[in-house]
Design a protein around this motif. Structure first.
Motif, mmCIF file in Angstrom:
data_model
loop_
_atom_site.group_PDB
_atom_site.id
_atom_site.type_symbol
_atom_site.label_atom_id
_atom_site.label_comp_id
_atom_site.label_asym_id
_atom_site.label_seq_id
_atom_site.Cartn_x
_atom_site.Cartn_y
_atom_site.Cartn_z
ATOM 1 N N MET A 1 44.052 29.997 38.620
ATOM 2 C CA MET A 1 43.464 30.607 37.428
ATOM 3 C C MET A 1 43.436 32.127 37.646
ATOM 4 O O MET A 1 42.414 32.719 38.007
ATOM 5 C CB MET A 1 42.072 30.034 37.175
ATOM 6 N N LEU A 2 44.579 32.754 37.416
ATOM 7 C CA LEU A 2 44.717 34.174 37.729
ATOM 8 C C LEU A 2 43.867 35.038 36.821
ATOM 9 O O LEU A 2 43.275 36.031 37.256
ATOM 10 C CB LEU A 2 46.195 34.587 37.616
ATOM 11 N N GLN A 3 43.775 34.696 35.556
ATOM 12 C CA GLN A 3 42.998 35.522 34.636
ATOM 13 C C GLN A 3 41.515 35.479 34.988
ATOM 14 O O GLN A 3 40.837 36.509 34.967
ATOM 15 C CB GLN A 3 43.230 35.043 33.211
ATOM 16 N N ASP A 4 41.018 34.298 35.331
ATOM 17 C CA ASP A 4 39.626 34.204 35.770
ATOM 18 C C ASP A 4 39.418 35.002 37.045
ATOM 19 O O ASP A 4 38.384 35.669 37.225
ATOM 20 C CB ASP A 4 39.247 32.740 36.003
ATOM 21 N N ALA A 5 40.381 34.921 37.943
ATOM 22 C CA ALA A 5 40.250 35.661 39.198
ATOM 23 C C ALA A 5 40.151 37.152 38.930
ATOM 24 O O ALA A 5 39.361 37.860 39.580
ATOM 25 C CB ALA A 5 41.440 35.353 40.110
ATOM 26 N N LEU A 6 40.939 37.690 37.980
ATOM 27 C CA LEU A 6 40.878 39.110 37.646
ATOM 28 C C LEU A 6 39.474 39.512 37.208
ATOM 29 O O LEU A 6 38.936 40.540 37.631
ATOM 30 C CB LEU A 6 41.880 39.430 36.535
ATOM 31 N N VAL A 7 38.861 38.652 36.334
ATOM 32 C CA VAL A 7 37.517 38.965 35.837
ATOM 33 C C VAL A 7 36.522 39.017 36.977
ATOM 34 O O VAL A 7 35.734 39.960 37.107
ATOM 35 C CB VAL A 7 37.101 37.939 34.774
ATOM 36 N N HIS A 8 36.535 38.013 37.810
ATOM 37 C CA HIS A 8 35.572 37.965 38.917
ATOM 38 C C HIS A 8 35.784 39.111 39.898
ATOM 39 O O HIS A 8 34.796 39.675 40.391
ATOM 40 C CB HIS A 8 35.693 36.616 39.642
ATOM 41 N N TYR A 9 37.012 39.471 40.175
ATOM 42 C CA TYR A 9 37.266 40.588 41.104
ATOM 43 C C TYR A 9 36.774 41.900 40.518
ATOM 44 O O TYR A 9 36.167 42.732 41.222
ATOM 45 C CB TYR A 9 38.762 40.690 41.426
ATOM 46 N N HIS A 10 37.008 42.110 39.239
ATOM 47 C CA HIS A 10 36.542 43.346 38.616
ATOM 48 C C HIS A 10 35.018 43.422 38.655
ATOM 49 O O HIS A 10 34.447 44.492 38.959
ATOM 50 C CB HIS A 10 37.036 43.420 37.169
ATOM 51 N N MET A 11 34.385 42.307 38.335
ATOM 52 C CA MET A 11 32.921 42.317 38.348
ATOM 53 C C MET A 11 32.403 42.495 39.757
ATOM 54 O O MET A 11 31.398 43.202 39.980
ATOM 55 C CB MET A 11 32.401 41.018 37.733
ATOM 56 N N ALA A 12 33.072 41.886 40.736
ATOM 57 C CA ALA A 12 32.644 42.046 42.135
ATOM 58 C C ALA A 12 32.778 43.491 42.573
ATOM 59 O O ALA A 12 31.918 44.013 43.298
ATOM 60 C CB ALA A 12 33.478 41.133 43.031
ATOM 61 N N VAL A 13 33.845 44.166 42.132
ATOM 62 C CA VAL A 13 34.034 45.578 42.498
ATOM 63 C C VAL A 13 32.886 46.416 41.965
ATOM 64 O O VAL A 13 32.329 47.274 42.674
ATOM 65 C CB VAL A 13 35.392 46.086 41.964
ATOM 66 N N GLU A 14 32.470 46.152 40.695
ATOM 67 C CA GLU A 14 31.384 46.941 40.118
ATOM 68 C C GLU A 14 30.074 46.694 40.854
ATOM 69 O O GLU A 14 29.314 47.621 41.126
ATOM 70 C CB GLU A 14 31.240 46.586 38.637
ATOM 71 N N LEU A 15 29.838 45.424 41.169
ATOM 72 C CA LEU A 15 28.576 45.095 41.851
ATOM 73 C C LEU A 15 28.535 45.641 43.265
ATOM 74 O O LEU A 15 27.532 46.234 43.693
ATOM 75 C CB LEU A 15 28.379 43.580 41.861
ATOM 76 N N LEU A 16 29.617 45.476 44.027
ATOM 77 C CA LEU A 16 29.630 45.882 45.438
ATOM 78 C C LEU A 16 29.699 47.393 45.586
ATOM 79 O O LEU A 16 29.165 47.941 46.558
ATOM 80 C CB LEU A 16 30.818 45.227 46.151
ATOM 81 N N ARG A 17 30.347 48.053 44.638
ATOM 82 C CA ARG A 17 30.395 49.513 44.717
ATOM 83 C C ARG A 17 29.002 50.100 44.519
ATOM 84 O O ARG A 17 28.655 51.128 45.094
ATOM 85 C CB ARG A 17 31.363 50.057 43.669
ATOM 86 N N GLY A 18 28.196 49.402 43.704
ATOM 87 C CA GLY A 18 26.844 49.903 43.454
ATOM 88 C C GLY A 18 25.934 49.799 44.650
ATOM 89 O O GLY A 18 24.948 50.540 44.750
ATOM 90 N N VAL A 19 26.196 48.883 45.545
ATOM 91 C CA VAL A 19 25.319 48.712 46.719
ATOM 92 C C VAL A 19 26.003 49.202 48.000
ATOM 93 O O VAL A 19 25.493 48.962 49.107
ATOM 94 C CB VAL A 19 24.921 47.235 46.875
#
Length: 1107
Positions: free
Chosen positions: A218-236
């Motif tokens: 599920m590549l499209q789902d993976a893109l969404v989760h990776y983008h959201m993970a980048v935003e969350l992890l960059r913040g901390v």
């Protein structure tokens, strides 16, 4: 994790890891045979789904690497396939126990496992089990692939359930914190209720779910989760996991952009059906927003339905953004020393992507960073692997020399001093792989033409290492081949000392294992071509010794005869060489070896190779066979840079006789520019004749049936009078056919007759001292010893002697043409040439020539000033003349009374010849014929004691005026008094008072008619004191007119005029016969009207008796 997987690529993030391992004792070849079949099932289409599951197989995987499975799920071992052998039911419990023990190693991450049992039959094998498959043998296992596909399907079920479980987790704020092994001790005692901690948990979980979606296709789902993970992890500021999220984002984007994969496999991966049709484009349609909507998150941070987020998520990265994100991820990994393996593998993945993008320079920056990543203490095997992979990656981006450098480092690592058993074979194999990177090949033909490519110093170092490695491998033949290659191809770059060392090493190796021309085949199939020593020595030209055979072919040989071939070779240092023969094709040819010692810097060194053709036909000389430093070489002409031809075609004809000659004169060096069998040399005086006796011997096996002899004068600017070489061949021809062993003699006359004229201006004029030679008669030759001129150097000085003692050279070639036997039948013949070199010393010089009239109109006096330039006393003689003795450096004058010559009687060229011949040449031929006639009548000879009486020639000193004076006039006048001719001072007597008959006869010897003419007779008296009396009217009277008239006289005819005179007184009277000015003969030359002088003496009439 300390051992990196250098084969990692971006699309591996989409795979699930399955370990295939043997359990118990399994033959290695059988294991890898089954492993290869299992690995063939690399992707499986999931039933009732459009997704594909990709599998990555490993037969060896460290358990410690498995601990990083939460960080990146593709590192987690989710499947285990065990292969074992079981011979009986008794062994089955132990086998099952081992299988369970193997599962325990990966139990924390294992989704499912299978055991493939080979060799067990019976009741146990008949049991139907999902986790165990029984096969009677390794050969009888047709459904291995089918069972693997079923096994992969079960893994997908577990994977999908875990993905859904994590994506729909309802545990509120209790999201577990995923950690890497080295983080666990750092998080002890942290405040788990802080916002910072919760965001860290959410970010890591988002990244983890992205990994699961990627593995589940599920590549499209993976893109969404990776983008959201980048935003969350960059913040901390969770940099390690932020780097992993960025790398996951890069992996999905790479899969979208490059469906064929980045691992460089021949067969590309099948694209996932879940990706859109235009996945190869930069953006997916319908997703334009960049930021993630925070409202899309649920209270626990994980949305149950991500379909809306997919449409709103940032699209996959562009090719340029992929590299930027890789750089950013790697920079985050670099902050953690325990993440060195992760950082290194990320660099490798980025390099593979850049290689596809053809961005070699940026790829080299990633590789340069990978070189300096510290992975702690690596084993020697790990170092070898690391350098080898770096080499392959540099090769992938086109950095061939850099690739060769790391490959060579890996080779040297194989034989590091710390290794108990150095791997020389592995070292040698890796060194061979470095050759292309350093512009090296093991084929010497690649170095025969064009400029040298690559760094010679590095190439020589690498070749030395190959020599050493092959020696340590115990293969001296391989060492000889590489050392020969080094010497042949790098000779121009070796110093004199290095040449000496290399040749000594080569001789040491070849003393145990001689080098040859066979092709060496290595165990891996690589073939090492032979290395002929075409530069040791260098052959510049190969010539066939012409057999002096002439027909349609330029080069011919005779069967059963030894023939020669010449090689011009050159070498830069002293060497012993054995040229064992010629490389030929065609008829049988027996080549004889030649051993030679070539001095250093000897220049062109001719080498003669001989051989015997056995039959008639054609031979092609393709090269030569040498033995140098213990290495035998077949040197082909087409591989020699200094030789233009690729072969020498030689025709072998039937046997011909062979002739050798010996001479009575001493031998000398051959003439310049001529290839001669031999040359004789002799020194002669000008005008001297020497006999040359030639003995011809048949030393062949065939009869000499024909013999011809010709000569040719060469390389002379001197004009030769008469025949230089003459012979009589009839006596020799009478002995033909000449049998083998028989001989015949032939005499050749060498006669040198060059120009005898001297330079008048170097001699003192004979008239300068008042001596007169104009009076008649000339009683004796006048003599004068040379005196120095006041204004010039004396002739007897060194300069004068050098002028007159100059030695001239005559050279000629006697060419014997002969044939016989079977070769004569086919029109072949041999030629044997003898050079004749003659040094001609001056004998006498005619410094001046002139003429004086004689008393007869048909005669004249020829005056010759003769100079003796020799150091001997000589005598000059002529026909009917007194001998003249000349001392050294003395000049005398000789007067010779000669009859005038009838040049009109000489043979004349026909009109056709005269029409097409140069007028100047005709004039030279005419003067030559006239000179020969004069010489034959003069018979001038000179003589030195103990020498044969040579002849001297005046041809070179006769000018046109002298020739005119010596020529008999075309009009011959005869005057008769009382029927007696008046000439040569003859006095005609008559009686006073008696009539005196006067006849004037004209004979026309010219080619044209002459006349009519009128002649007047005038008497006079000469008082011998310069006074002449013409007033004789009372003394002499004419009976009739004193004028004679002649009609036209045709050629070859005569005309006679008759008159009479009466003398009244006694005395001596002269008659002057003149031509009237208005006569028809005034157009003719005056010399044609020269009449003899008439002297008449009138006497008293005696008294009659008794009167």
């Amino acid at each position: 994790m300390s051992v990196p997987d250098y084969m990692q690529c971006a699309e591996d993030h989409q795979t699930v890891l399955v370990v295939v391992q043997p359990v118990g004792i399994v033959p290695e070849d059988q294991f890898f045979r089954i492993y290869k079949r299992i690995a063939g099932v690399s992707q499986v289409s999931i039933r009732d789904s459009q997704r594909l599951l990709y599998i990555r197989y490993r037969h060896h995987y460290l358990p410690e690497n498995n601990e990083w499975g939460d960080f990146q799920t593709h590192r987690k071992v989710v499947g285990l396939i065990a292969i074992t052998t079981c011979g009986s039911a008794k062994e089955w419990p132990q086998t099952a126990e081992r299988f369970h023990g193997q599962k325990e190693v990966y139990s924390s991450t294992l989704y499912d496992s299978r055991l493939l049992v080979f060799g067990l039959q019976g009741e146990i094998a008949e049991q139907q089990r999902t986790d165990v498959a029984f096969y009677p043998s390794f050969e009888d296992c047709p459904d291995v692939e089918k069972r693997v596909e079923d096994f992969v399907g079960s893994i997908f079920i577990v994977l999908e359930s875990k993905r859904l479980d994590r994506a729909t987790d309802k545990s509120g704020d209790k999201i577990p914190l995923l950690c890497v092994p080295f983080e666990k001790k750092d998080f002890v005692g942290l405040d788990t209720d802080s916002r910072h901690y919760k965001k860290r948990c959410q970010g890591r979980m988002r990244k983890h779910v992205g990994d699961l979606c990627l593995q589940a296709g599920m590549l499209q789902d993976a893109l969404v989760h990776y983008h959201m993970a980048v935003e969350l992890l960059r913040g901390v500021n969770d940099f390690l996991w932020l780097g992993a999220a960025l790398e996951g984002l890069c992996s999905v984007s790479v899969i979208f952009h490059y469906p064929g994969g980045t691992a460089g496999k021949l067969v590309g991966r099948k694209p996932s059906i879940s990706q859109p049709a235009d996945a190869g484009k930069r953006h997916r349609p319908g997703a334009q927003e960049v930021l993630i909507d925070p409202g899309a998150l649920t209270a626990n941070g994980i949305s149950a339905d991500t379909s809306t987020e997919i449409g709103r998520a940032k699209n996959c990265l562009s090719p340029e953004d992929i590299i930027d994100k890789y750089k950013e991820a790697i920079s985050y990994y670099g902050k953690y020393k325990n993440a060195g393996v992760i950082e290194l593998e990320a660099c490798v993945k980025a390099v593979r992507v850049l290689a596809i993008q053809k961005r070699a320079r940026e790829a080299s920056e990633f590789l340069q960073n990978a070189v300096y990543i510290n992975l702690g203490q690596l084993s020697e095997e790990e170092k070898i692997q690391r350098y080898s992979i770096l080499s392959e990656l540099y090769e992938l981006i086109g950095f061939h020399r850099k690739s060769a450098f790391f490959k060579r480092v890996a080779a040297m690592q194989c034989v590091a001093p710390t290794i108990p058993e150095p791997g020389w074979r592995a070292c040698y194999k890796l060194l061979l792989e470095t050759l292309p990177g350093y512009s090296l090949s093991l084929d010497p033909k690649d170095f025969s033409k064009g400029t040298h490519r690559g760094w010679a110093a590095v190439q020589m170092r690498l070749l030395h290492e190959l020599v050493y490695a092959s020696r340590r491998m115990g293969n001296p033949g391989l060492s000889v081949r590489h050392l020969s290659f080094l010497l042949q191809t790098m000779l121009d770059f070796l110093s004199d000392q290095e040449k000496k060392e290399v040749t000594q090493s080569l001789e040491n190796y070849t003393s145990k294992c001689p080098g040859g021309m066979e092709v060496i085949t290595l165990p891996d199939g690589l073939k090492l071509p032979p290395v002929p020593f075409t530069k040791l020595p260098i052959c510049l030209e190969i010539l066939c010794d012409k057999a002096n055979v002439h027909n349609l072919s330029d080069f011919c040989l005779f069967y059963s005869l030894i023939r020669s071939f010449f090689l011009l070779v050159i070498t830069s240092y002293h060497m012993l060489c054995c040229i064992q023969g010629l490389l030929t094709s065609g008829v049988e040819f027996e080549s004889l070896p030649a051993a030679l010692s070539l001095p250093a810097e000897s220049g062109l060194y001719p080498v003669t190779l001989v051989g015997v053709p056995r039959t008639a036909g054609n031979i092609t000389v393709n090269g030569y066979h040498t033995s140098v430093f213990g290495v035998t070489s077949d040197c082909l002409l087409e591989g020699l840079p200094g030789v233009k031809s690729s072969g020498c075609l030689v025709e072998v004809i039937p046997a011909l006789p062979r002739l050798q000659l010996s001479t009575s004169l001493p031998r000398s060096e051959s003439l310049i520019f001529y290839e001669l069998s031999s040359t004789v040399s002799v020194q002669l005086f000008n005008g001297e004749t020497q006999q040359l006796t030639i003995t011809l011997e048949n030393f062949g096996s065939e009869d000499i049936e024909t013999l011809e002899l010709t000569s040719k004068t060469v390389s002379t600017k001197e004009k030769v009078f008469g025949e230089f070489l003459s012979w009589e061949l009839e006596e020799a021809l009478s002995h033909l056919p000449l049998k083998p062993g028989q001989a015949v003699t032939l005499t050749v006359n060498i006669k040198v007759k060059l120009d005898f004229s001297g330079q008048e201006n170097l001699l003192q004029d004979l008239n300068d001292d008042g001596i007169s030679v104009t009076g008649l008669p000339i009683s004796s030759p006048l003599r004068q010893v040379l005196k120095p001129r006041p204004e010039t150097k004396p002739v007897s000085s060194e300069s004068g002697k050098a002028e007159y003692s100059h030695i001239k050279t005559l050279e000629a070639v006697l060419n014997f043409k002969y044939s016989g036997g079977a070769g004569k039948v086919e029109g072949y013949y041999r030629e044997l040439s003898l050079g004749v070199h003659v040094d001609v010393e001056p004998s006498v010089f005619f410094t001046r020539v002139s003429t004086l009239p004689a008393t007869s109109t048909r005669q004249c006096h020829l005056l010759l000033d003769i100079f003796n330039p020799t150091e001997h006393e000589l005598t000059v003689s002529a026909k009917n003349n007194q001998d003249l003795v000349l001392h050294a450096s003395e000049c005398q004058r000789m007067a010779i009374q000669v009859d005038k010559f009838d040049f009109e009687s000489l043979p004349q060229p026909d009109q056709e010849t005269a029409r097409f011949t140069n007028p100047k040449q005709l004039e030279e031929e005419r003067q030559h014929a006239q000179g020969c006639q004069i010489n034959s009548k003069l018979g001038i000879c000179w003589n030195i004691i103990s020498l044969y009486l040579p002849h001297a020639s005046v041809e070179g000193v006769l000018n046109q005026l002298v020739l005119e004076h010596l020529q008999l006039a075309p009009l011959q006048w005869d005057v008769l008094v009382n029927g007696k001719p008046c000439d040569c001072d003859a006095i005609a007597d008559c009686k006073v008072g008696d009539a005196v008959t006067l006849e004037v006869k004209l004979t026309n010897r010219s080619k044209n008619s002459v006349g009519p003419l009128a002649l007047t007779v005038v008497p006079y008296q000469d008082y011998q004191n310069g006074v002449q009396n013409y007033d004789l009217e009372d003394t002499v009277t004419f009976i009739g007119s004193n004028t004679f008239y002649t009609d036209t006289v045709k050629p070859k005819e005569s005309s006679v005029c008759v008159g009479a005179l009466l003398f009244l007184y006694t005395g001596d009277f002269y008659l002057n016969i003149k031509f009237q000015d208005d006569s028809g003969g005034r157009e003719l030359p005056l010399a044609w009207f020269t009449l003899p002088s008439v002297h008449i003496r009138a006497l008293d009439t005696p008294l009659q008796a008794g009167a």
